[in-house]
Design an enzyme around this catalytic site. Sequence first.
Site, PDB file in Angstrom:
ATOM      1  N   HIS A   4      24.818   7.021 -28.833  1.00 35.03           N
ATOM      2  CA  HIS A   4      23.598   7.784 -28.568  1.00 35.03           C
ATOM      3  C   HIS A   4      23.631   9.095 -29.352  1.00 35.03           C
ATOM      4  O   HIS A   4      24.610   9.394 -30.032  1.00 35.03           O
ATOM      5  CB  HIS A   4      23.429   8.028 -27.059  1.00 35.03           C
ATOM      6  CG  HIS A   4      24.587   8.738 -26.399  1.00 35.03           C
ATOM      7  ND1 HIS A   4      24.841  10.074 -26.574  1.00 35.03           N
ATOM      8  CD2 HIS A   4      25.568   8.272 -25.571  1.00 35.03           C
ATOM      9  CE1 HIS A   4      25.917  10.408 -25.876  1.00 35.03           C
ATOM     10  NE2 HIS A   4      26.384   9.332 -25.260  1.00 35.03           N
ATOM     11  N   HIS A  27      22.837   3.707 -19.151  1.00 32.43           N
ATOM     12  CA  HIS A  27      21.834   4.014 -18.122  1.00 32.43           C
ATOM     13  C   HIS A  27      22.134   3.283 -16.815  1.00 32.43           C
ATOM     14  O   HIS A  27      21.227   2.766 -16.156  1.00 32.43           O
ATOM     15  CB  HIS A  27      20.426   3.676 -18.628  1.00 32.43           C
ATOM     16  CG  HIS A  27      19.983   4.586 -19.728  1.00 32.43           C
ATOM     17  ND1 HIS A  27      19.024   4.266 -20.646  1.00 32.43           N
ATOM     18  CD2 HIS A  27      20.396   5.838 -20.066  1.00 32.43           C
ATOM     19  CE1 HIS A  27      18.856   5.262 -21.502  1.00 32.43           C
ATOM     20  NE2 HIS A  27      19.686   6.229 -21.173  1.00 32.43           N
ATOM     21  N   TYR A  60      32.724   5.771 -25.193  1.00 33.65           N
ATOM     22  CA  TYR A  60      32.667   4.633 -24.266  1.00 33.65           C
ATOM     23  C   TYR A  60      33.508   3.517 -24.888  1.00 33.65           C
ATOM     24  O   TYR A  60      33.102   2.934 -25.891  1.00 33.65           O
ATOM     25  CB  TYR A  60      31.211   4.202 -24.059  1.00 33.65           C
ATOM     26  CG  TYR A  60      30.318   5.413 -23.819  1.00 33.65           C
ATOM     27  CD1 TYR A  60      30.181   5.964 -22.554  1.00 33.65           C
ATOM     28  CD2 TYR A  60      29.677   6.046 -24.892  1.00 33.65           C
ATOM     29  CE1 TYR A  60      29.421   7.109 -22.349  1.00 33.65           C
ATOM     30  CE2 TYR A  60      28.910   7.188 -24.701  1.00 33.65           C
ATOM     31  CZ  TYR A  60      28.786   7.714 -23.425  1.00 33.65           C
ATOM     32  OH  TYR A  60      28.038   8.851 -23.239  1.00 33.65           O
ATOM     33  N   ARG A 118      31.497  11.248 -20.722  1.00 35.28           N
ATOM     34  CA  ARG A 118      30.441  12.066 -21.339  1.00 35.28           C
ATOM     35  C   ARG A 118      30.504  13.435 -20.680  1.00 35.28           C
ATOM     36  O   ARG A 118      30.782  13.542 -19.473  1.00 35.28           O
ATOM     37  CB  ARG A 118      29.056  11.432 -21.148  1.00 35.28           C
ATOM     38  CG  ARG A 118      27.931  12.264 -21.754  1.00 35.28           C
ATOM     39  CD  ARG A 118      26.595  11.504 -21.932  1.00 35.28           C
ATOM     40  NE  ARG A 118      25.967  11.096 -20.698  1.00 35.28           N
ATOM     41  CZ  ARG A 118      25.927   9.854 -20.237  1.00 35.28           C
ATOM     42  NH1 ARG A 118      26.523   8.881 -20.917  1.00 35.28           N
ATOM     43  NH2 ARG A 118      25.315   9.569 -19.108  1.00 35.28           N
ATOM     44  N   GLU A 153      25.597  16.620 -25.424  1.00 33.72           N
ATOM     45  CA  GLU A 153      26.194  15.594 -24.571  1.00 33.72           C
ATOM     46  C   GLU A 153      26.951  14.507 -25.329  1.00 33.72           C
ATOM     47  O   GLU A 153      26.605  13.323 -25.241  1.00 33.72           O
ATOM     48  CB  GLU A 153      25.111  14.955 -23.705  1.00 33.72           C
ATOM     49  CG  GLU A 153      23.867  14.494 -24.468  1.00 33.72           C
ATOM     50  CD  GLU A 153      22.831  13.891 -23.527  1.00 33.72           C
ATOM     51  OE1 GLU A 153      23.175  12.918 -22.838  1.00 33.72           O
ATOM     52  OE2 GLU A 153      21.699  14.390 -23.481  1.00 33.72           O
ATOM     53  N   ASP A 184      25.835  11.677 -14.171  1.00 32.91           N
ATOM     54  CA  ASP A 184      24.772  12.298 -14.971  1.00 32.91           C
ATOM     55  C   ASP A 184      23.604  12.517 -14.019  1.00 32.91           C
ATOM     56  O   ASP A 184      22.934  11.559 -13.625  1.00 32.91           O
ATOM     57  CB  ASP A 184      24.398  11.360 -16.130  1.00 32.91           C
ATOM     58  CG  ASP A 184      23.379  11.981 -17.084  1.00 32.91           C
ATOM     59  OD1 ASP A 184      22.735  12.989 -16.711  1.00 32.91           O
ATOM     60  OD2 ASP A 184      23.227  11.442 -18.200  1.00 32.91           O
ATOM     61  N   ASP A 219       0.819  -1.215   0.000  1.00 34.05           N
ATOM     62  CA  ASP A 219       0.000   0.000   0.000  1.00 34.05           C
ATOM     63  C   ASP A 219       0.856   1.270   0.000  1.00 34.05           C
ATOM     64  O   ASP A 219       0.425   2.315   0.458  1.00 34.05           O
ATOM     65  CB  ASP A 219      -0.963  -0.004   1.196  1.00 34.05           C
ATOM     66  CG  ASP A 219      -0.217  -0.143   2.511  1.00 34.05           C
ATOM     67  OD1 ASP A 219       1.013  -0.364   2.481  1.00 34.05           O
ATOM     68  OD2 ASP A 219      -0.863  -0.017   3.566  1.00 34.05           O
ATOM     69  N   ASP A 226      19.909  18.790 -16.630  1.00 38.15           N
ATOM     70  CA  ASP A 226      20.461  17.506 -17.106  1.00 38.15           C
ATOM     71  C   ASP A 226      21.945  17.685 -17.409  1.00 38.15           C
ATOM     72  O   ASP A 226      22.307  18.090 -18.515  1.00 38.15           O
ATOM     73  CB  ASP A 226      19.683  17.064 -18.353  1.00 38.15           C
ATOM     74  CG  ASP A 226      20.118  15.703 -18.867  1.00 38.15           C
ATOM     75  OD1 ASP A 226      20.914  15.028 -18.184  1.00 38.15           O
ATOM     76  OD2 ASP A 226      19.661  15.322 -19.964  1.00 38.15           O
ATOM     77  N   GLU A 235      28.056  16.860 -20.562  1.00 31.31           N
ATOM     78  CA  GLU A 235      26.719  17.310 -20.958  1.00 31.31           C
ATOM     79  C   GLU A 235      26.400  18.666 -20.350  1.00 31.31           C
ATOM     80  O   GLU A 235      26.488  18.855 -19.133  1.00 31.31           O
ATOM     81  CB  GLU A 235      25.671  16.287 -20.491  1.00 31.31           C
ATOM     82  CG  GLU A 235      24.234  16.722 -20.760  1.00 31.31           C
ATOM     83  CD  GLU A 235      23.208  15.648 -20.433  1.00 31.31           C
ATOM     84  OE1 GLU A 235      23.453  14.831 -19.517  1.00 31.31           O
ATOM     85  OE2 GLU A 235      22.157  15.638 -21.095  1.00 31.31           O
ATOM     86  N   HIS A 278      19.074  16.461 -26.814  1.00 29.79           N
ATOM     87  CA  HIS A 278      17.612  16.353 -26.852  1.00 29.79           C
ATOM     88  C   HIS A 278      17.005  17.617 -26.270  1.00 29.79           C
ATOM     89  O   HIS A 278      17.649  18.353 -25.528  1.00 29.79           O
ATOM     90  CB  HIS A 278      17.160  15.113 -26.069  1.00 29.79           C
ATOM     91  CG  HIS A 278      17.728  15.037 -24.679  1.00 29.79           C
ATOM     92  ND1 HIS A 278      17.178  15.702 -23.619  1.00 29.79           N
ATOM     93  CD2 HIS A 278      18.834  14.403 -24.189  1.00 29.79           C
ATOM     94  CE1 HIS A 278      17.908  15.465 -22.530  1.00 29.79           C
ATOM     95  NE2 HIS A 278      18.927  14.693 -22.845  1.00 29.79           N
ATOM     96  N   HIS A 282      13.652  14.422 -21.314  1.00 26.52           N
ATOM     97  CA  HIS A 282      13.624  14.247 -22.770  1.00 26.52           C
ATOM     98  C   HIS A 282      12.323  14.902 -23.204  1.00 26.52           C
ATOM     99  O   HIS A 282      11.271  14.261 -23.235  1.00 26.52           O
ATOM    100  CB  HIS A 282      13.664  12.766 -23.149  1.00 26.52           C
ATOM    101  CG  HIS A 282      14.952  12.106 -22.733  1.00 26.52           C
ATOM    102  ND1 HIS A 282      15.091  10.758 -22.542  1.00 26.52           N
ATOM    103  CD2 HIS A 282      16.177  12.631 -22.464  1.00 26.52           C
ATOM    104  CE1 HIS A 282      16.333  10.482 -22.179  1.00 26.52           C
ATOM    105  NE2 HIS A 282      17.011  11.604 -22.114  1.00 26.52           N
TER     106      HIS A 282
HETATM  107  N1  GLY Z   1      20.142  11.962 -18.254  1.00 28.05           N
HETATM  108  C1  GLY Z   1      19.522  11.508 -19.416  1.00 28.05           C
HETATM  109  C2  GLY Z   1      20.156  12.060 -20.598  1.00 28.05           C
HETATM  110  O1  GLY Z   1      21.224  12.631 -20.516  1.00 28.05           O
HETATM  111  O2  GLY Z   1      19.621  12.015 -21.658  1.00 28.05           O
HETATM  112 MN    MN Z   2      22.000  13.446 -18.753  1.00 28.83          MN
HETATM  113 MN    MN Z   3      20.610  14.405 -21.568  1.00 32.04          MN
END
Ligand code: GLY
Ligand code: MN
Ligand code: MN
Length: 437
Positions: A344, A237, A381, A398, A377, A254, A44, A265, A400, A348, A355
């Site tokens: 990737h 991820h 890798y 990365r 970003e 991230d 619950d 982000d 970003e 975005h 996103h």
């Molecule tokens: N943190 C998700 C992205 O960078 O798209």
């Molecule tokens: Mn991110």
């Molecule tokens: Mn991002």
Amino acid sequence: MDLAYSAALPQEEFIERRRRVWAQMQPNSALLVFSEIEKRRNNDCEFPFRQDSYFWYLTGFHEPNAVLLLINTEQAKKAIMFLRPRDPLLETWHGRRLGVERAPQQLALDDAYSIDDFNAVLSEECNNLSVLYHAAGLHPWADELLAGSAIDFAEVLDWRPFVNEMRLIKSLNEIRLIQQAAQISALAHLKAMQETRPNRLEYEIESEILHEFNRHGARFAAYNSIVASGENACILHYTENDQVLKDGDLVLIDAGCEFALYAGDITRTFPVNGKFTQAQREVYALVLSAQKRAIELLVPGASIKKANDEVIRIKVQGLIELGILQGDVDELIEQKAYRRFYMHGLGHWLGLDVHDVGEYGEERGRTLEIGMVLTVEPGLYIPKDADIPTEYQGIGVRIEDNLLITEYGNKILTAAVPKEIDEIEYLMQKNQEFSKM
Ligand code: GLY
Ligand code: MN
Ligand code: MN
């Protein structure tokens, strides 16, 4: 800043958005937007409630089980809310409700009804209307509720195409909130750099980040934070965040906060012990130079695709120089050989959703406009494969940032977190000195 979400934006902002929706509706039509509902975590217990971004965008109302109905006829444009009625017993157990009586004034609506009367009122209000705008499939509870409705519209259309376009271009008020989200996220990354040292756990650093969000008025993260040390950085991820930070490894973080429902982000990658090894430095410098070039290119009239094509070229050239790729630059690009190391997109849209909504155009070729907010970003890798020079194996980087497209080009909203190698090393060395004092 008042922590009540609705205080973050003037009521006029929501009224203006609904005006713009009405202007795009056909004559004799109705439009429904459903809120999010509580989500069960186990038995619950529920996950913390987070409002549906569209519903929030058009109402500024942060309760579950509510529906906005917009009516567009020659006689009238009406905004009606269905919501949970007041209930002293339930409110004692589960929290306050705005209630039907207070909703019209509080939310600047024409009328409000209990959610229990949804179908009866819908039939009455929409009796002679021919078009219904509904985002089918977005919320199962919405589709179920509508399935029980007695009225039969001649046509059902989706409102998302035009609402997405509205959300894509941010207002000045939204930019103010996104800047705040970016700024708080930046402070949290600075804190993470200051708190990182060998033998701490990844999730300890995550908790420092969350605490920093909270201290500055952002209760939640905009998405699950990634604190990925060593090879974990090569899992895009990765959110387990349960490993020990090792001396000599990099850590990729991230993380972004949600401020008044707008997302930050940010990703930064830095050495656990504060000093890059030669191989880490080389890979990092390559990603950084690609990122900086992309930022130069992301201006009105350009596209994410155009910047990404340049990013890919810089990376392929760099990977050849490092001995990670072999061959001709153009051929390697043609063969998409870089996908093994950069799998990737470059960025975005960013807004109420991390996103965010809005068309990207083919291959993200849509032209950038003033008022758009997006991430940039690039990453690399490097897998632990036998054909890769040993010193580069398992390195994941990365970087970003969040950009606002402006008449002058762009503004980096997240510039407060260092990303130059010297800056990062200087900051981390200072921490270690302070921590010994
Ligand atoms: N943190 C998700 C992205 O960078 O798209
Ligand atoms: Mn991110
Ligand atoms: Mn991002």
